[in-house]
Write an enzyme that holds these catalytic residues in place. Structure first.
Site, PDB file in Angstrom:
ATOM      1  N   GLU A 141     -13.646  -8.380  -0.603  1.00 28.43           N
ATOM      2  CA  GLU A 141     -12.981  -8.554   0.703  1.00 28.43           C
ATOM      3  C   GLU A 141     -13.994  -8.624   1.841  1.00 28.43           C
ATOM      4  O   GLU A 141     -13.697  -9.185   2.884  1.00 28.43           O
ATOM      5  CB  GLU A 141     -11.940  -7.460   0.955  1.00 28.43           C
ATOM      6  CG  GLU A 141     -12.533  -6.101   1.226  1.00 28.43           C
ATOM      7  CD  GLU A 141     -11.473  -5.021   1.429  1.00 28.43           C
ATOM      8  OE1 GLU A 141     -10.492  -5.003   0.677  1.00 28.43           O
ATOM      9  OE2 GLU A 141     -11.649  -4.204   2.336  1.00 28.43           O
TER      10      GLU A 141
ATOM     11  N   HIS B  74     -13.094   1.333  -2.197  1.00 27.63           N
ATOM     12  CA  HIS B  74     -13.755   1.185  -0.893  1.00 27.63           C
ATOM     13  C   HIS B  74     -15.266   1.409  -0.930  1.00 27.63           C
ATOM     14  O   HIS B  74     -15.826   2.056  -0.042  1.00 27.63           O
ATOM     15  CB  HIS B  74     -13.109   2.127   0.138  1.00 27.63           C
ATOM     16  CG  HIS B  74     -11.973   1.465   0.842  1.00 27.63           C
ATOM     17  ND1 HIS B  74     -10.674   1.877   0.734  1.00 27.63           N
ATOM     18  CD2 HIS B  74     -11.951   0.400   1.659  1.00 27.63           C
ATOM     19  CE1 HIS B  74      -9.898   1.109   1.446  1.00 27.63           C
ATOM     20  NE2 HIS B  74     -10.639   0.187   2.018  1.00 27.63           N
TER      21      HIS B  74
ATOM     22  N   ASP C 264      -8.016   1.158  -4.756  1.00 26.31           N
ATOM     23  CA  ASP C 264      -9.165   0.653  -3.979  1.00 26.31           C
ATOM     24  C   ASP C 264     -10.226   1.744  -3.884  1.00 26.31           C
ATOM     25  O   ASP C 264      -9.949   2.830  -3.367  1.00 26.31           O
ATOM     26  CB  ASP C 264      -8.662   0.258  -2.579  1.00 26.31           C
ATOM     27  CG  ASP C 264      -9.670  -0.578  -1.814  1.00 26.31           C
ATOM     28  OD1 ASP C 264     -10.856  -0.571  -2.185  1.00 26.31           O
ATOM     29  OD2 ASP C 264      -9.249  -1.240  -0.839  1.00 26.31           O
TER      30      ASP C 264
ATOM     31  N   ASP D  85      -4.897  -6.485   9.215  1.00 29.03           N
ATOM     32  CA  ASP D  85      -5.928  -7.049  10.098  1.00 29.03           C
ATOM     33  C   ASP D  85      -6.161  -8.539   9.832  1.00 29.03           C
ATOM     34  O   ASP D  85      -6.923  -9.175  10.565  1.00 29.03           O
ATOM     35  CB  ASP D  85      -7.231  -6.234  10.082  1.00 29.03           C
ATOM     36  CG  ASP D  85      -7.683  -5.776   8.706  1.00 29.03           C
ATOM     37  OD1 ASP D  85      -7.060  -4.851   8.158  1.00 29.03           O
ATOM     38  OD2 ASP D  85      -8.646  -6.336   8.190  1.00 29.03           O
TER      39      ASP D  85
ATOM     40  N   GLU E 194      -2.208  -9.483  -1.655  1.00 38.96           N
ATOM     41  CA  GLU E 194      -1.978  -8.240  -0.914  1.00 38.96           C
ATOM     42  C   GLU E 194      -1.071  -8.553   0.283  1.00 38.96           C
ATOM     43  O   GLU E 194      -1.277  -9.532   0.991  1.00 38.96           O
ATOM     44  CB  GLU E 194      -3.320  -7.688  -0.432  1.00 38.96           C
ATOM     45  CG  GLU E 194      -3.214  -6.364   0.301  1.00 38.96           C
ATOM     46  CD  GLU E 194      -4.589  -5.846   0.736  1.00 38.96           C
ATOM     47  OE1 GLU E 194      -5.537  -6.649   0.814  1.00 38.96           O
ATOM     48  OE2 GLU E 194      -4.711  -4.638   0.988  1.00 38.96           O
TER      49      GLU E 194
ATOM     50  N   HIS F  13       0.829  -1.210   0.000  1.00 38.49           N
ATOM     51  CA  HIS F  13       0.000   0.000   0.000  1.00 38.49           C
ATOM     52  C   HIS F  13       0.861   1.256   0.000  1.00 38.49           C
ATOM     53  O   HIS F  13       1.443   1.595   1.023  1.00 38.49           O
ATOM     54  CB  HIS F  13      -0.823   0.072   1.272  1.00 38.49           C
ATOM     55  CG  HIS F  13      -1.903  -0.938   1.368  1.00 38.49           C
ATOM     56  ND1 HIS F  13      -2.928  -0.826   2.259  1.00 38.49           N
ATOM     57  CD2 HIS F  13      -2.132  -2.087   0.684  1.00 38.49           C
ATOM     58  CE1 HIS F  13      -3.745  -1.862   2.118  1.00 38.49           C
ATOM     59  NE2 HIS F  13      -3.274  -2.640   1.178  1.00 38.49           N
TER      60      HIS F  13
HETATM   61  C1  GCO Z   1      -7.661  -3.541   1.673  1.00 36.86           C
HETATM   62  C2  GCO Z   1      -8.753  -3.150   2.602  1.00 36.86           C
HETATM   63  C3  GCO Z   1      -8.290  -2.448   3.820  1.00 36.86           C
HETATM   64  C4  GCO Z   1      -9.478  -2.322   4.790  1.00 36.86           C
HETATM   65  C5  GCO Z   1      -9.324  -3.092   6.034  1.00 36.86           C
HETATM   66  C6  GCO Z   1     -10.617  -3.154   6.808  1.00 36.86           C
HETATM   67  O1  GCO Z   1      -7.876  -3.513   0.476  1.00 36.86           O
HETATM   68  O2  GCO Z   1      -6.613  -3.921   2.185  1.00 36.86           O
HETATM   69  O3  GCO Z   1      -9.747  -2.425   1.922  1.00 36.86           O
HETATM   70  O4  GCO Z   1      -7.761  -1.216   3.382  1.00 36.86           O
HETATM   71  O5  GCO Z   1      -9.647  -1.012   5.165  1.00 36.86           O
HETATM   72  O6  GCO Z   1      -8.876  -4.367   5.732  1.00 36.86           O
HETATM   73  O7  GCO Z   1     -10.576  -4.121   7.793  1.00 36.86           O
HETATM   74 MG    MG Z   2      -9.839  -3.152  -0.076  1.00 40.38          MG
END
Ligand code: GCO
Ligand code: MG
Length: 412
Positions: A272, A222, A220, A326, A349, A122
């Site tokens: 995701e 989102h 992303d 996470d 990722e 990222h």
């Molecule tokens: C990604 C995800 C993360 C999320 C996170 C939420 O593409 O890695 O979108 O950016 O914000 O995993 O728990």
């Molecule tokens: Mg994502």
């Protein structure tokens, strides 16, 4: 034969992780990740209160039967809490089976289909200069593919980055302008889709100009766009040849992607926050996406994600497993074994975990020259240091959320 102990371990070395540890009567242990960012304790209760009593004395060898028993036997199906809990049991059972076989898990899944897994990291920055520095830092760390998120002029937050999910935050660095996340309530951020749609193509133009045509670039969304806005963005990004545009519309509506797909050739990744094969039924069959974003941890474990990826393979759709910090090292290891074995692997990722996390979880994976490999230890190749884990009790933490200028809550 049989499971004699099932413990749910919660630890928060750099952020919260939930791990299930199963022990057999022969003393073989297996680990599974059950971390659901921001809702961790719901899965802890699901496991401790409802699943653990069902596991004691079960034959640990019957992985498929255990999966079906936990899925069908509960009566209540699907959902992130249920599927994360089932995933943890499933992965722990695969870990045990592979350890007993004396093999790394990927061997039981069919062996290696490649030498290593291409991974992306990222990169982010409020300004172009900050973003370029972040991309350069990733290239120096060996990344051969980079996700690009950027500040949008007029908006305070860096779009799409939880301040508790950056590499620096994981290493324990806290910036003054970043609200503390752990122990705090959810932070409110601001959002304006029109500004974003105008700004993002200029960023990708600058990044291509600076870094050339070869570097795979990802972005992303989102879930923040309507279908027609997503179609506009996909089309305006076509000159910059994205590897993928991720989560462009809210995930609940699979049909939305038909409209996006009609208007752009930018590859699409989604999923995701999906948790079963049923969430993908239409978008895979109609070939509306190019990459499946589900993680082993959130989509029912190795057993279910493998099934889903085999379905996707019929349509030339590849894996792009979710791997932010996470997902715990246990969940990442499961992803690496599965990704090494399947034919339709796309990309993984990968954000590095913090130093304290790496002390709690001892790991055998390697990261070389932009490629990940799970290593060749029997099982998953991860062990949990319970004493170290015990030093870091759970701390409540939330993802941020957005409001528009008039105060309306918007998608994250
Ligand atoms: C990604 C995800 C993360 C999320 C996170 C939420 O593409 O890695 O979108 O950016 O914000 O995993 O728990
Ligand atoms: Mg994502």
């Amino acid at each position: 034969m049989g499971i004699v102990a099932a413990e749910v371990i919660v630890t928060s070395p750099d952020r919260n992780f939930v791990t299930l540890k199963l022990t057999t009567d022969e003393g073989v242990t297996g680990l599974g990740d059950a971390t659901l960012n921001g809702r961790e304790l719901a899965v802890v209760s699901y496991l401790r209160d409802h699943v653990v009593p069902l596991l004691i004395d079960r034959d640990e060898r019957n992985i498929e039967d255990t999966w079906q028993f936990l899925y069908r036997g509960a009566y209540w199906r699907r959902g992130p809490v249920t599927m994360a809990a089932i995933a943890a049991v499933d992965v722990a059972l695969w870990d045990i089976k592979a350890k007993r076989a004396g093999m790394p898990l990927y061997q039981l899944l069919g062996g290696a289909s490649r030498r290593g897994l291409l991974a992306y990291g990222h990169a982010s920055g409020k300004s172009l200069d900050e973003l370029f520095d972040s991309i350069r830092a990733h290239l120096e760390q060996g990344y051969r593919a980079v996700r690009v998120q950027t500040g949008v002029p007029g908006l305070a937050a860096i779009y799409g980055i939880a301040s508790n999910a950056t590499t620096a935050a994981n290493a324990g660095v806290r910036y003054d302008h970043e609200p503390a996340q752990r122990g705090a309530l959810a932070v409110q951020e601001d959002w304006d889709t029109r500004r974003y749609l105008r700004h993002v193509p200029t960023v990708f133009e600058a990044v291509r100009h600076e870094f050339g045509p070869e570097l795979p670039l990802l972005h992303d969304g989102h879930h923040r766009m309507t279908p027609i806005e997503a179609a506009q963005l996909g089309r305006s990004l076509e000159p910059y040849d994205l590897f993928w545009l991720e989560d462009c519309t809210p995930a609940e509506n699979q049909e939305a992607l038909r409209l996006v797909r009609q208007h752009t050739t930018t590859p699409l990744a989604i999923g995701e926050i999906f948790n079963t094969i049923w969430d993908y039924q239409l978008i895979i069959r109609e070939q509306l996406i190019d990459y499946v974003r589900s993680a082993v941890t959130h989509a029912g474990g190795i057993t279910h994600l493998k099934r889903l990826l085999e379905y996707a393979a019929q349509y030339q759709i590849k894996s792009g497993m979710h791997g932010p910090t996470d997902v715990s090292p246990v969940g990442m290891a499961a992803a690496l074994h599965l990704g090494l074995a399947i034919h339709n692997f796309g990309i993984q990722e990968y954000m590095t975990h913090g130093a304290r996390t790496n002390e709690v979880f001892e790991q055998s994976f390697t990261w070389r020259d932009g490629y990940l490999h799970p290593g060749d230890e029997p099982g998953l190749g991860v062990s949990l240091n319970v004493d170290e884990a015990g030093k870091y009790p759970y701390e409540r933490a939330y993802l941020p959320y957005n409001r528009l200028a008039d105060g309306t809550v918007h998608d994250w």
